[in-house]
Write a protein that holds these residues in place. Structure first.
Motif: not given
Length: 125
Positions: A36-52
């Protein structure tokens, strides 16, 4: 940051991030929180990296007056209120937050519950 702020290395954490939804709404492990915070995880494709996102300012206010939004019970503290984050263009977003902290054996407070959501806005007719 996750090891210092959250209780993942010592026990359970209940994490409901602001921009998560569907079958990935709740993140009960460190991997899901990191995604959630950094994105880039194929298991969580909707996460864009909130902290970034280029946030330039953040502030938190507890609900009520005189810290009414804080409860302390022994080694557990509960807070409820709002967080405002501002991006580099000056856009501010308010998020409703509830955190539960636990004081560990090492004396450090760590988050054991993080519930975050955008405020409810009723439809206008």
């Amino acid at each position: 940051m996750l090891s210092d702020a959250y209780n993942y290395d010592q026990g359970k954490v209940f994490f409901k991030p602001t921009l998560a939804y569907g079958d990935q709404t709740f993140r009960n492990d460190k991997k899901g929180a990191l995604a959630y915070f950094v994105g880039g995880d194929a298991d969580y494709p909707n996460d864009k990296g909130f902290a970034l996102k280029p946030w330039v300012k953040a502030r938190y206010d507890n609900a009520g007056n005189n810290n009414e939004g804080i409860q302390i019970y022994g080694s557990v503290a509960i807070t409820m209120g709002n967080v405002w984050v501002t991006d580099k263009e000056g856009n501010e977003v308010m998020v409703d937050k509830t955190w539960v902290f636990r004081k560990g054996e090492d004396g450090k407070l760590r988050i054991i519950v993080h519930k975050s959501s955008l405020p409810y806005k009723p439809e206008t007719k």
